[in-house]
Design a protein around this motif. Structure first.
Motif, PDB file in Angstrom:
ATOM      1  N   ALA A 174       0.825  -1.217   0.000  1.00 59.81           N
ATOM      2  CA  ALA A 174       0.000   0.000   0.000  1.00 59.81           C
ATOM      3  C   ALA A 174       0.855   1.261   0.000  1.00 59.81           C
ATOM      4  CB  ALA A 174      -0.929  -0.004   1.213  1.00 59.81           C
ATOM      5  N   MET A 175       2.043   1.185   0.578  1.00 60.26           N
ATOM      6  CA  MET A 175       2.921   2.360   0.675  1.00 60.26           C
ATOM      7  C   MET A 175       3.862   2.490  -0.515  1.00 60.26           C
ATOM      8  SD  MET A 175       2.312   4.114   3.426  1.00 60.26           S
ATOM      9  CE  MET A 175       3.840   5.041   3.695  1.00 60.26           C
ATOM     10  N   LYS A 176       3.961   1.458  -1.332  1.00 60.28           N
ATOM     11  CA  LYS A 176       5.030   1.332  -2.319  1.00 60.28           C
ATOM     12  C   LYS A 176       5.174   2.544  -3.239  1.00 60.28           C
ATOM     13  CE  LYS A 176       6.961  -2.019  -5.577  1.00 60.28           C
ATOM     14  NZ  LYS A 176       6.767  -3.338  -6.238  1.00 60.28           N
ATOM     15  N   ASN A 177       4.102   3.001  -3.835  1.00 62.34           N
ATOM     16  CA  ASN A 177       4.196   4.070  -4.839  1.00 62.34           C
ATOM     17  C   ASN A 177       3.559   5.386  -4.389  1.00 62.34           C
ATOM     18  OD1 ASN A 177       5.490   2.425  -6.875  1.00 62.34           O
ATOM     19  ND2 ASN A 177       3.519   1.399  -7.154  1.00 62.34           N
ATOM     20  N   ARG A 178       3.362   5.538  -3.088  1.00 63.31           N
ATOM     21  CA  ARG A 178       2.753   6.777  -2.605  1.00 63.31           C
ATOM     22  C   ARG A 178       3.722   7.962  -2.743  1.00 63.31           C
ATOM     23  NH1 ARG A 178      -2.044   6.811  -0.014  1.00 63.31           N
ATOM     24  NH2 ARG A 178      -1.530   8.925   0.617  1.00 63.31           N
ATOM     25  N   LYS A 179       3.155   9.130  -3.063  1.00 64.64           N
ATOM     26  CA  LYS A 179       3.942  10.358  -3.136  1.00 64.64           C
ATOM     27  C   LYS A 179       3.964  11.062  -1.777  1.00 64.64           C
ATOM     28  CE  LYS A 179       2.720  11.053  -8.003  1.00 64.64           C
ATOM     29  NZ  LYS A 179       1.997  11.928  -8.970  1.00 64.64           N
ATOM     30  N   ASN A 180       2.855  10.924  -1.034  1.00 64.51           N
ATOM     31  CA  ASN A 180       2.736  11.587   0.266  1.00 64.51           C
ATOM     32  C   ASN A 180       2.404  10.570   1.342  1.00 64.51           C
ATOM     33  OD1 ASN A 180       2.839  14.439  -0.808  1.00 64.51           O
ATOM     34  ND2 ASN A 180       0.991  13.720  -1.865  1.00 64.51           N
ATOM     35  N   ALA A 181       2.705  10.918   2.566  1.00 65.30           N
ATOM     36  CA  ALA A 181       2.354  10.053   3.687  1.00 65.30           C
ATOM     37  C   ALA A 181       0.836  10.007   3.835  1.00 65.30           C
ATOM     38  CB  ALA A 181       2.981  10.571   4.978  1.00 65.30           C
ATOM     39  N   PRO A 182       0.263   8.856   4.155  1.00 66.56           N
ATOM     40  CA  PRO A 182      -1.191   8.807   4.375  1.00 66.56           C
ATOM     41  C   PRO A 182      -1.580   9.605   5.609  1.00 66.56           C
ATOM     42  CG  PRO A 182      -0.164   6.727   4.984  1.00 66.56           C
ATOM     43  CD  PRO A 182       0.900   7.551   4.340  1.00 66.56           C
ATOM     44  N   GLU A 183      -2.820  10.100   5.609  1.00 70.77           N
ATOM     45  CA  GLU A 183      -3.341  10.826   6.767  1.00 70.77           C
ATOM     46  C   GLU A 183      -4.362  10.008   7.545  1.00 70.77           C
ATOM     47  OE1 GLU A 183      -3.918  15.265   6.073  1.00 70.77           O
ATOM     48  OE2 GLU A 183      -3.778  14.526   3.998  1.00 70.77           O
ATOM     49  N   ILE A 184      -4.900   8.958   6.923  1.00 70.74           N
ATOM     50  CA  ILE A 184      -5.802   8.026   7.601  1.00 70.74           C
ATOM     51  C   ILE A 184      -5.667   6.668   6.927  1.00 70.74           C
ATOM     52  CG2 ILE A 184      -7.765   8.666   6.137  1.00 70.74           C
ATOM     53  CD1 ILE A 184      -8.013   7.609   9.831  1.00 70.74           C
ATOM     54  N   ALA A 185      -5.697   5.624   7.727  1.00 71.81           N
ATOM     55  CA  ALA A 185      -5.651   4.259   7.204  1.00 71.81           C
ATOM     56  C   ALA A 185      -6.903   3.524   7.646  1.00 71.81           C
ATOM     57  CB  ALA A 185      -4.406   3.539   7.706  1.00 71.81           C
ATOM     58  N   ILE A 186      -7.616   2.935   6.689  1.00 71.28           N
ATOM     59  CA  ILE A 186      -8.787   2.115   6.993  1.00 71.28           C
ATOM     60  C   ILE A 186      -8.391   0.657   6.797  1.00 71.28           C
ATOM     61  CG2 ILE A 186     -11.208   1.647   6.474  1.00 71.28           C
ATOM     62  CD1 ILE A 186     -11.407   4.448   5.256  1.00 71.28           C
ATOM     63  N   LEU A 187      -8.465  -0.116   7.873  1.00 76.86           N
ATOM     64  CA  LEU A 187      -8.069  -1.524   7.854  1.00 76.86           C
ATOM     65  C   LEU A 187      -9.313  -2.409   7.887  1.00 76.86           C
ATOM     66  CD1 LEU A 187      -5.595   0.109   9.012  1.00 76.86           C
ATOM     67  CD2 LEU A 187      -5.067  -1.918  10.368  1.00 76.86           C
ATOM     68  N   VAL A 188      -9.373  -3.362   6.984  1.00 76.56           N
ATOM     69  CA  VAL A 188     -10.417  -4.385   7.007  1.00 76.56           C
ATOM     70  C   VAL A 188      -9.716  -5.738   7.007  1.00 76.56           C
ATOM     71  CG1 VAL A 188     -12.477  -5.332   5.908  1.00 76.56           C
ATOM     72  CG2 VAL A 188     -11.975  -2.881   5.701  1.00 76.56           C
ATOM     73  N   SER A 189      -9.840  -6.460   8.110  1.00 74.45           N
ATOM     74  CA  SER A 189      -9.201  -7.760   8.246  1.00 74.45           C
ATOM     75  C   SER A 189     -10.268  -8.811   8.511  1.00 74.45           C
ATOM     76  CB  SER A 189      -8.167  -7.740   9.376  1.00 74.45           C
ATOM     77  OG  SER A 189      -7.435  -8.953   9.429  1.00 74.45           O
ATOM     78  N   CYS A 190      -9.964 -10.058   8.206  1.00 72.62           N
ATOM     79  CA  CYS A 190     -10.962 -11.124   8.257  1.00 72.62           C
ATOM     80  C   CYS A 190     -11.089 -11.718   9.660  1.00 72.62           C
ATOM     81  CB  CYS A 190     -10.592 -12.216   7.265  1.00 72.62           C
ATOM     82  SG  CYS A 190     -11.831 -13.526   7.145  1.00 72.62           S
ATOM     83  N   ILE A 191     -12.313 -12.067  10.041  1.00 76.84           N
ATOM     84  CA  ILE A 191     -12.587 -12.709  11.311  1.00 76.84           C
ATOM     85  C   ILE A 191     -11.757 -13.993  11.465  1.00 76.84           C
ATOM     86  CG2 ILE A 191     -14.651 -13.704  10.225  1.00 76.84           C
ATOM     87  CD1 ILE A 191     -14.026 -13.233  14.013  1.00 76.84           C
ATOM     88  N   GLY A 192     -11.492 -14.702  10.371  1.00 76.09           N
ATOM     89  CA  GLY A 192     -10.700 -15.919  10.446  1.00 76.09           C
ATOM     90  C   GLY A 192      -9.287 -15.650  10.940  1.00 76.09           C
ATOM     91  N   ARG A 193      -8.702 -14.531  10.532  1.00 78.67           N
ATOM     92  CA  ARG A 193      -7.371 -14.152  10.995  1.00 78.67           C
ATOM     93  C   ARG A 193      -7.405 -13.887  12.506  1.00 78.67           C
ATOM     94  NH1 ARG A 193      -4.228 -12.334   6.642  1.00 78.67           N
ATOM     95  NH2 ARG A 193      -3.067 -10.826   7.915  1.00 78.67           N
ATOM     96  N   LYS A 194      -8.447 -13.236  12.941  1.00 82.48           N
ATOM     97  CA  LYS A 194      -8.585 -12.903  14.364  1.00 82.48           C
ATOM     98  C   LYS A 194      -8.690 -14.172  15.210  1.00 82.48           C
ATOM     99  CE  LYS A 194     -11.448  -9.862  17.298  1.00 82.48           C
ATOM    100  NZ  LYS A 194     -12.546 -10.606  17.908  1.00 82.48           N
ATOM    101  N   LEU A 195      -9.425 -15.157  14.712  1.00 84.68           N
ATOM    102  CA  LEU A 195      -9.586 -16.401  15.462  1.00 84.68           C
ATOM    103  C   LEU A 195      -8.271 -17.171  15.553  1.00 84.68           C
ATOM    104  CD1 LEU A 195     -13.049 -17.682  14.197  1.00 84.68           C
ATOM    105  CD2 LEU A 195     -12.532 -16.549  16.355  1.00 84.68           C
ATOM    106  N   VAL A 196      -7.499 -17.171  14.466  1.00 82.92           N
ATOM    107  CA  VAL A 196      -6.214 -17.859  14.492  1.00 82.92           C
ATOM    108  C   VAL A 196      -5.247 -17.167  15.452  1.00 82.92           C
ATOM    109  CG1 VAL A 196      -4.155 -18.442  13.148  1.00 82.92           C
ATOM    110  CG2 VAL A 196      -6.422 -18.839  12.189  1.00 82.92           C
ATOM    111  N   MET A 197      -5.209 -15.837  15.396  1.00 78.87           N
ATOM    112  CA  MET A 197      -4.238 -15.095  16.200  1.00 78.87           C
ATOM    113  C   MET A 197      -4.635 -15.012  17.672  1.00 78.87           C
ATOM    114  SD  MET A 197      -2.839 -12.115  13.699  1.00 78.87           S
ATOM    115  CE  MET A 197      -1.226 -12.163  14.467  1.00 78.87           C
ATOM    116  N   ASN A 198      -5.939 -15.025  17.924  1.00 82.28           N
ATOM    117  CA  ASN A 198      -6.453 -15.029  19.291  1.00 82.28           C
ATOM    118  C   ASN A 198      -5.865 -13.861  20.084  1.00 82.28           C
ATOM    119  OD1 ASN A 198      -7.903 -15.877  21.508  1.00 82.28           O
ATOM    120  ND2 ASN A 198      -6.820 -17.805  21.770  1.00 82.28           N
TER     121      ASN A 198
END
Length: 377
Positions: free
Chosen positions: A301-325
């Motif tokens: 996501a950061m690879k080709n950015r010209k400017n630093a982001p000002e907000i990041a919206i994260l969407v992660s899967c419930i399955g990842r949350k269950l594995v990581m606990n």
């Protein structure tokens, strides 16, 4: 861009992450536990605390705010744009006879097209076919317009999800946010970290997102055979063992989570389409693999950015949350390390994530990924 973030856990007071100040016409994103969002008194308290017009609500399987992952909480992010602008539209899948493609087409038609830069989707997550929704949105889309977003969650209950724009949250809602302006820089990425195992098989019977047969055998029977004793815990157990699906003519596989099972016809309903003749394989993951996947998503996501982001919206899967606990915040920390320590982050754990493959502009429905949308102006 000015941002105010706050969270409320249980009966505690609001916890602000920036100084509480009045904003001008902000976009207010409210992510929260489904039971809390069904409580009218809590909704009234949110409106009192954030007395703005453009409030978007969505239920989750866990709330992400700053570098924290909370359960049974309300997280709020209010974004005031100084140069760019936004438009929010909504439709309800129940008004389209559950035809997600038609709903997507209707939503896209409602969004103004001039200077449109990006679309963010917040969708009902229990019975909307995410693949069909994306197909409808992209049916007549300008190729320069990208799409990201996610399907609402309901912890690991899979009972129902709710969302809304301006109104109190309810079932069936699909929200579309359009971002506008030449000054906006929006980048995105999606990555999993799961590993396929077992033999690769062929889907021999399916209809849209309903999987009936694999290699000529009832799909559910075959899946239960692999799960062994864990089959008694379906559909929740499927979050730990999703399917990787590679449709004919596609080079990149997508991961599909099972939303529900039907023991009568031995079928499985997945979050997105599973076309006949697609190659399919089981997947599994480790905590370290998932955390590393989140870091890779941040790098992309950061690879080709010209400017630093000002907000990041994260969407992660419930399955990842269950594995990581209890180690779930490690993947959030990996994102933070990749995008910058001081960048405000918001988001949620979902029943499906939406983003193009890295290097592509065409959106796909994903499961079991960390998906990022980075915005600056």
């Amino acid at each position: 861009m000015r941002i105010i973030q706050a969270s409320k856990i249980g009966n505690q007071d609001w916890n602000y992450f920036q100084e509480k100040t009045e904003l001008k016409n902000p976009l207010v994103l409210v992510f929260g536990n489904r039971f809390l969002l069904e409580d009218t008194s809590i909704i009234n308290a949110i409106r009192q605390e954030f007395p703005y017009e453009n409030i978007v609500f969505g239920s989750t399987s866990g709330e992400i705010l700053c570098c924290n992952v909370n359960d049974n909480s309300i997280s709020i992010t209010a974004i005031e744009f100084e140069n760019g602008s936004y438009v929010v539209e909504r439709e309800n899948i129940l008004d389209f006879d559950k035809n997600a493609k038609k709903l997507g087409e209707a939503l896209y038609n409602k969004i103004p097209k001039e200077n449109l830069k990006h679309l963010f989707v917040l969708s009902e997550g229990s019975f909307v076919n995410g693949s069909s929704l994306i197909n409808g949105l992209e049916n007549k889309i300008d190729l320069a317009v990208s799409i990201t977003g996610g399907m609402c969650g309901d912890d690991a209950r899979f009972e129902k999800t709710i969302a809304s724009y301006k109104e109190n949250p309810k079932e069936g809602e699909v929200i579309l946010i359009g971002f506008y302006g030449d000054t906006l820089e929006i980048s995105f990425a999606s990555f999993g970290g799961w590993v396929p195992f077992g033999p690769e098989r062929i889907i021999t019977k399916s209809q849209a997102n309903i999987l009936y047969e694999i290699d000529g055998q009832p799909a559910l029977d075959l899946y239960k055979k692999y799960l062994g004793d864990k089959a008694k815990e379906l559909p929740q157990a499927s979050l730990l063992y999703p399917l990787t699906v590679t449709p004919v003519g596609k080079n990149e596989p997508v991961v599909r989570t099972i939303l529900k099972i039907n023991n009568e016809d031995n079928s499985m309903t997945l979050a997105g389409d599973v076309p006949v003749n697609s190659r399919v394989q089981l997947m599994m993951a480790s905590v370290d693999g998932i955390a590393n996947g989140a870091h890779i998503a941040a790098e992309y996501a950061m690879k080709n950015r010209k400017n630093a982001p000002e907000i990041a919206i994260l969407v992660s899967c419930i399955g990842r949350k269950l594995v990581m606990n209890q180690r779930v915040e490690e993947e959030i920390e990996q994102v933070r390390e990749g995008i910058g320590e001081k960048i405000p982050m918001t988001g949620f754990y979902s029943y499906g994530e939406m983003a193009p493959f890295n290097g592509s502009t065409s959106c796909e429905l994903h499961n079991q990924t960390m998906t990022l949308t980075l915005i600056s102006e």
